[in-house]
Design an enzyme around this catalytic site. Structure first.
Site, mmCIF file in Angstrom:
data_model
loop_
_atom_site.group_PDB
_atom_site.id
_atom_site.type_symbol
_atom_site.label_atom_id
_atom_site.label_comp_id
_atom_site.label_asym_id
_atom_site.label_seq_id
_atom_site.Cartn_x
_atom_site.Cartn_y
_atom_site.Cartn_z
ATOM 1 N N LYS A 1 0.816 -1.215 0.000
ATOM 2 C CA LYS A 1 0.000 0.000 0.000
ATOM 3 C C LYS A 1 0.852 1.268 0.000
ATOM 4 O O LYS A 1 0.357 2.349 -0.312
ATOM 5 C CB LYS A 1 -0.979 -0.017 1.168
ATOM 6 C CG LYS A 1 -2.055 -1.095 0.994
ATOM 7 C CD LYS A 1 -3.110 -1.036 2.084
ATOM 8 C CE LYS A 1 -4.198 -2.076 1.854
ATOM 9 N NZ LYS A 1 -3.730 -3.457 2.134
HETATM 10 C C1 LIG Z 1 -4.443 -4.607 1.653
HETATM 11 C C2 LIG Z 1 -3.669 -5.884 1.671
HETATM 12 C C3 LIG Z 1 -4.027 -7.005 0.876
HETATM 13 C C4 LIG Z 1 -5.259 -7.001 0.012
HETATM 14 O O1 LIG Z 1 -5.121 -6.162 -1.107
HETATM 15 P P1 LIG Z 1 -6.430 -5.727 -1.922
HETATM 16 O O2 LIG Z 1 -5.961 -4.710 -2.892
HETATM 17 O O3 LIG Z 1 -7.377 -5.152 -0.904
HETATM 18 O O4 LIG Z 1 -6.984 -6.953 -2.563
HETATM 19 C C5 LIG Z 1 -3.220 -8.127 0.906
HETATM 20 N N1 LIG Z 1 -2.136 -8.189 1.697
HETATM 21 C C6 LIG Z 1 -1.764 -7.157 2.481
HETATM 22 C C7 LIG Z 1 -0.565 -7.302 3.353
HETATM 23 C C8 LIG Z 1 -2.502 -5.964 2.503
HETATM 24 O O5 LIG Z 1 -2.125 -4.954 3.308
#
Ligand SMILES: *Cc1c(COP(=O)(O)O)cnc(C)c1O
Length: 433
Positions: free
Chosen positions: A107
Site C-alpha cells: 500500500k
Molecule cells: C491490503 C492488503 C491485501 C489485500 O489487497 P487488496 O488490494 O485489498 O486486494 C493483501 N495483503 C496485504 C498485506 C494488505 O495490506
C-alpha cells in the site's frame, strides 16, 4: 482523461475531481475512460529499463494528458524511492516483493503516489491546506500517514480504535508527528469510519476546512499499483522466464489484482491470473457460480484480506462488461483457511528457506497447486513477514529478524489525541484547528 463512475449515473469527472472526491457522487468507483495500450517496442525493451523508467511509461498512459511530463516524472520517481524486486522461491515460482517501502506493505506505492499527486493539485490551485481523514483498522493508516509524511500543504488525521490495533501497526502512525495526527477513538473500527463519514457530510466543518479522503478505492492509490506488475514482467523477461507468466495476487478488496488486470489491458503479456483468498471466499464463489453474494467478513490470520464485500469487484465487472465467461478465462481462484495458510508458511520455509507472510502464503500456495507445466508463477508478497512476527514464527518454528526501518518506528514516542466515541467531540476538535 475523464473518469466515469461504475454506476454511470453521474457526469464524468476530471482527474483532479476524481482524486479529491475518491468515490463518485452515485457511490460508484471511478474508472478511466480509456486504457491506452503501450507500444510493442516498449515491451521489447522493457527488461533494459529501470523500475522507475517503466513506471513513468505506465503513469504517462493514465495521467500524461493531465500532468506535464516533468511533473509526472518527479511524482513517479519520488514515489518509488524503493524497489519492488522479484525473488526466486523455486525454479518456477517467484515472489514479487512489495514490502521494501516505508511501512513494509504494497500500500506504500499507492499512498505515496496519491500524496504527491494531491500536493501537485494543491500547489497548482494555490488552494488552502487540505486535510486528509482516514479511518484504519491497522495497515491503511500507516501507509497513508507515511505516504503523506512531510508533504507540504496536507495534514493527515488517522482515526483508529483504541487498543484494537497491534503495537507494530500503532507505532507506524502514532510516532510520526509533523503533519500527521493520530486520533485514538474509544470505540471500534466502524465507529472511526462513521466519524470520518459524518465529517465529510458536515457542512459547517467543510466550510471551515478542506477535507478529502485517501480511501483505497481512490484512482490515485489504485492505478499506480500497475507499475510493479510491469516491473515483474521486465525482471522475469531478463531471466528468460516471462513467456507463460501466471500472476497470483493475495486479494481482499481486489484493488491490487484489478490494477494488474488494467496492466494486461495495456498489453502486459500475462497469460492468466489467480486471485488467492483467505477464508473470505465471496469472489472465489463468484468465479465458480457466476453469482455474487457479499457476506460479513471473517477474521483470519491474513487480516488485511478479511473483506466480505470487496469494493473493487465493481471495477472488475465493469472492465469485463459483466462477462463471467471471459472473467474466468483470465482469472482463477483459491481460498485457504488459517490452518492451510500456516501449513503453506511452514512448508515453504522448510523446502525453500523463504519466509512468507500470511497473505503472500495464500499466493504461494495457489501457485504450487495450480501452475501448469511450462508456466512460471509470480505471486505478490504483499507485506513483510515481520509485520506478523508472532504468527509467522509460530508457523515456521524459527525466529525472524525485524528490519531496521520497522524497529525504528518501535523506538519512536507515541503521540495521539484521545477522542470519545462521539462525532460532536471530533467535530469540535477539528473546528479548533
Ligand atoms: C491490503 C492488503 C491485501 C489485500 O489487497 P487488496 O488490494 O485489498 O486486494 C493483501 N495483503 C496485504 C498485506 C494488505 O495490506
Amino acid at each position: 482523461m475523464k473518469y466515469y463512475s461504475t454506476n454511470r449515473t453521474v457526469p464524468m469527472a476530471s482527474l483532479h475531481e476524481a482524486v479529491v472526491k475518491g468515490l463518485a457522487g452515485d457511490k460508484g468507483l471511478f474508472m478511466p475512460e480509456r486504457i491506452k495500450p503501450l507500444p510493442k517496442e516498449f515491451f521489447d525493451t522493457i527488461h533494459t529499463m529501470s523500475f522507475q523508467e517503466i513506471a513513468y511509461h505506465v503513469a504517462d498512459a493514465f495521467f500524461g494528458e493531465d500532468i506535464p511530463a516533468a511533473d509526472l516524472k518527479n511524482i513517479v520517481y519520488d514515489t518509488l524511492s524503493f524497489d519492488c524486486p522479484v525473488a526466486r522461491v523455486t525454479d518456477d515460482i517467484y515472489s514479487l516483493e512489495l514490502f521494501h517501502g516505508p511501512t513494509l506493505a504494497f500500500k506504500d506505492v499507492g499512498a505515496r503516489f496519491m500524496a504527491r499527486l494531491l500536493q501537485y493539485f494543491i500547489r497548482q490551485e494555490d488552494a488552502q491546506n487540505v486535510n486528509v481523514l482516514v479511518a484504519t483498522s491497522g495497515d491503511t493508516g500507516s501507509a497513508v500517514a507515511n505516504g503523506f509524511l512531510g508533504v507540504d500543504g496536507i495534514h493527515v488525521y488517522v482515526l483508529y480504535p483504541k487498543g484494537k490495533v497491534s503495537k507494530i501497526q500503532e507505532c507506524q502512525f502514532t510516532t510520526l508527528g509533523r503533519n500527521i495526527t493520530a486520533v485514538e477513538v474509544d470505540g471500534v473500527f466502524d465507529d472511526c469510519q462513521s466519524m470520518v463519514k459524518n465529517a465529510f457530510m458536515d457542512e459547517e466543518l467543510n466550510n471551515h476546512m478542506k477535507l478529502t479522503s485517501a480511501n483505497s478505492i481512490n484512482v490515485a492509490r489504485f492505478l499506480p499499483q500497475a507499475f510493479y506488475y510491469f516491473n515483474a514482467y521486465a525482471r522475469m523477461k531478463a531471466l528468460g522466464k516471462a513467456d507463460n507468466l501466471v500472476v497470483c495476487v493475495p486479494s481482499g478488496n481486489f484493488g491490487n489484482i484489478t490494477s494488474a488486470l488494467f496492466g494486461r489491458r495495456m498489453g502486459l503479456p500475462i497469460k492468466r491470473f489467480i486471485a488467492a483468498n483467505n477464508a473470505n471466499d465471496v469472489f472465489y464463489n463468484y468465479l465458480q457460480t457466476g453469482e455474487y453474494h457479499p457476506m460479513a467478513s471473517l477474521q483470519t490470520i491474513a487480516n488485511a484480506m478479511d473483506v466480505g464485500d470487496p469494493s473493487n469487484f465493481a471495477r472488475i465487472i465493469d472492465l469485463y462488461g459483466n462477462n463471467h465467461k471471459e472473467i474466468i478465462s483470465h482469472i482463477s481462484g483459491a481460498t485457504y483457511k488459517d490452518e492451510e495458510i500456516r501449513k503453506a508458511m511452514k512448508e515453504c520455509y522448510a523446502a525453500n528457506g523463504y519466509v512468507l507472510d500470511p497473505h503472500g502464503a495464500c499466493g504461494y500456495q495457489a501457485l504450487t497447486e495450480q501452475l501448469q507445466p511450462g508456466e512460471t508463477g509470480v505471486f505478490c508478497e504483499t507485506a513483510h513477514p515481520a509485520k506478523f512476527k508472532d504468527t509467522v514464527e509460530a508457523a515456521i518454528g524459527a525466529e525472524i529478524a525485524i528490519p531496521e526501518r520497522l524497529a525504528a518506528f518501535m523506538k519512536g514516542e507515541k503521540q495521539s489525541v484521545e477522542m470519545p466515541n462521539d462525532f460532536s467531540a471530533f467535530k469540535q476538535y477539528l473546528m479548533s484547528k
